[in-house]
Scaffold this active site. Structure first.
Site, PDB file in Angstrom:
ATOM      1  N   GLY A  30       0.855  -1.176   0.000  1.00 54.87           N
ATOM      2  CA  GLY A  30       0.000   0.000   0.000  1.00 54.87           C
ATOM      3  C   GLY A  30       0.889   1.222   0.000  1.00 54.87           C
ATOM      4  N   TYR A  88      -5.273  -7.384  -3.756  1.00 52.17           N
ATOM      5  CA  TYR A  88      -5.015  -7.069  -5.160  1.00 52.17           C
ATOM      6  C   TYR A  88      -4.051  -8.082  -5.745  1.00 52.17           C
ATOM      7  CZ  TYR A  88      -0.505  -4.782  -4.006  1.00 52.17           C
ATOM      8  OH  TYR A  88       0.766  -4.494  -3.572  1.00 52.17           O
ATOM      9  N   TRP A 103      -9.680  -6.115  -5.196  1.00 46.97           N
ATOM     10  CA  TRP A 103     -10.874  -6.504  -4.461  1.00 46.97           C
ATOM     11  C   TRP A 103     -10.823  -5.762  -3.118  1.00 46.97           C
ATOM     12  CZ3 TRP A 103      -7.697  -9.677  -7.194  1.00 46.97           C
ATOM     13  CH2 TRP A 103      -8.268 -10.425  -8.235  1.00 46.97           C
ATOM     14  N   TYR A 169      -2.871  10.130  -7.689  1.00 46.24           N
ATOM     15  CA  TYR A 169      -4.127  10.055  -8.434  1.00 46.24           C
ATOM     16  C   TYR A 169      -4.213   8.776  -9.252  1.00 46.24           C
ATOM     17  CZ  TYR A 169      -7.669  11.224 -11.955  1.00 46.24           C
ATOM     18  OH  TYR A 169      -8.765  11.204 -12.783  1.00 46.24           O
ATOM     19  N   GLY A 263       7.707   6.768  -5.847  1.00 49.54           N
ATOM     20  CA  GLY A 263       7.150   7.964  -5.218  1.00 49.54           C
ATOM     21  C   GLY A 263       6.955   7.803  -3.729  1.00 49.54           C
ATOM     22  N   ASP A 264       6.548   6.606  -3.302  1.00 51.91           N
ATOM     23  CA  ASP A 264       6.336   6.357  -1.873  1.00 51.91           C
ATOM     24  C   ASP A 264       7.639   6.493  -1.095  1.00 51.91           C
ATOM     25  OD1 ASP A 264       3.824   5.637  -2.811  1.00 51.91           O
ATOM     26  OD2 ASP A 264       4.256   3.492  -2.732  1.00 51.91           O
TER      27      ASP A 264
END
Length: 320
Positions: A30, A88, A103, A169, A263-264
């Site tokens: 995540g 996922y 899901w 996004y 990016g995370d």
């Protein structure tokens, strides 16, 4: 070293990776969880609070144990006896192309704001120095729950927290671009720092080749004090509320393997550096350093030994 209280709000899901109806690797992932792990590694004296909701199943328990081993404070992770974590799948075909399937419509994280302990848990981080979340954290919620989350952020901000966001996004998570822009703009209005990806903002606005400064100016107009626009191989552009701007070149990469969590990881290193008093330019440099390491390895979270040099350098920086 500066002791900083950091809270991160988001979603983590079970990940299946491999070919469909074949042997698949089980992990979890995540965007905000990735950032939380990297942040914890870089700042060994800080245990970031991770605020989300999981089930009471074995998968949830094992995820919690893994997060705690990474140094996260999981005392505010909500447990939902009626729901499970989202799921996922990354399907990799014979040519190496990846397809993602999700899901998460009835996941525990989607309904975390309805949990009886959500507001009380937010109260426990009312003295937080930094609160970080992404647009995904907002997008997965039912509409009324988005208002609850924004209200919580507003209260945290009034109590002195610096709100840091990344739009991250993803069009499929929103009704349409107008809906996404409405909610993300409301999130930006509460944000002190925005760490956004140029491609994401162009996609959100529907305007290609948007100059990074134009992106920054739009976010400044919404009330964001400091803006960083991540530009991939071109590095990052930063812009302050005082009108100061600059570019920081990307770090050299010997071999690009996987851009997952680029990016995370940038966000985590930026927040780590910023929280210790470094400038925007210095914080961007740290973001580029970690992102360049991450994309040379497979997967979102690389083995800690592959970033040990960065961890040591961050510790030495903080001791000065």
């Amino acid at each position: 070293m500066k002791k900083t209280k950091i809270a991160i709000i988001g979603e983590c899901m079970i990940e299946l990776s491999g070919k469909a109806f074949s042997t698949q690797t089980q992990q979890f992932g995540g965007d905000t969880l990735n950032s939380a792990v990297y942040l914890s590694r870089l700042l060994s004296h800080v245990s970031p609070y991770y605020i989300t909701a999981l089930g009471q199943d074995e998968y949830s328990l094992l995820m919690l144990q893994a997060w705690e081993e990474e140094g996260l404070d999981c005392s505010l992770v909500l447990r939902d006896k009626e729901r499970l974590p989202g799921l996922y799948s990354i399907n990799i075909d014979d040519s190496g192309e990846r397809s993602f399937y999700y899901w998460r419509d009835n996941s525990a994280a989607k309904y975390m704001c309805q949990h009886l302990m959500f507001v009380p848990n937010i109260a426990k981080v009312m003295d937080a120095d930094i609160v970080y979340l992404s647009g995904i954290s907002l997008s997965i919620l039912p509409i009324h729950d988005r208002e609850i989350l924004l209200d919580a952020l507003s209260t945290l901000k009034k109590h002195g927290a610096t709100i840091i966001t990344d739009s991250n996004y993803r069009p499929k998570l929103w009704k349409d671009r107008i809906d996404a822009k409405f909610w993300l703009d409301n999130l930006y209005r509460l944000s002190d720092i925005a760490l956004v990806t140029g491609d994401d903002e162009e996609l959100l606005l529907g305007i290609e080749n948007t100059p990074p400064q134009n992106i920054a100016d739009r976010l400044h107009a919404l009330g964001v004090w400091n803006v960083v626009v991540k530009l991939g191989a071109k590095g990052a552009m930063w812009s302050s509320q005082h009108g100061e701007t600059g570019y920081v070149d990307a770090e050299p990469v010997d071999q690009l393997v996987d851009t997952t969590a680029a990016g995370d990881s940038f966000n985590a290193a930026y927040i780590a550096a910023y929280s210790q008093g470094l400038t925007m330019a210095e914080s961007c440099t740290w973001g580029n350093r970690l992102a360049s390491k991450v994309i040379q390895h497979k997967g979102a979270i690389i083995p800690i030994e592959n970033m040990q040099t960065l961890i040591t350098t961050m510790e030495q920086t903080n001791e000065k």
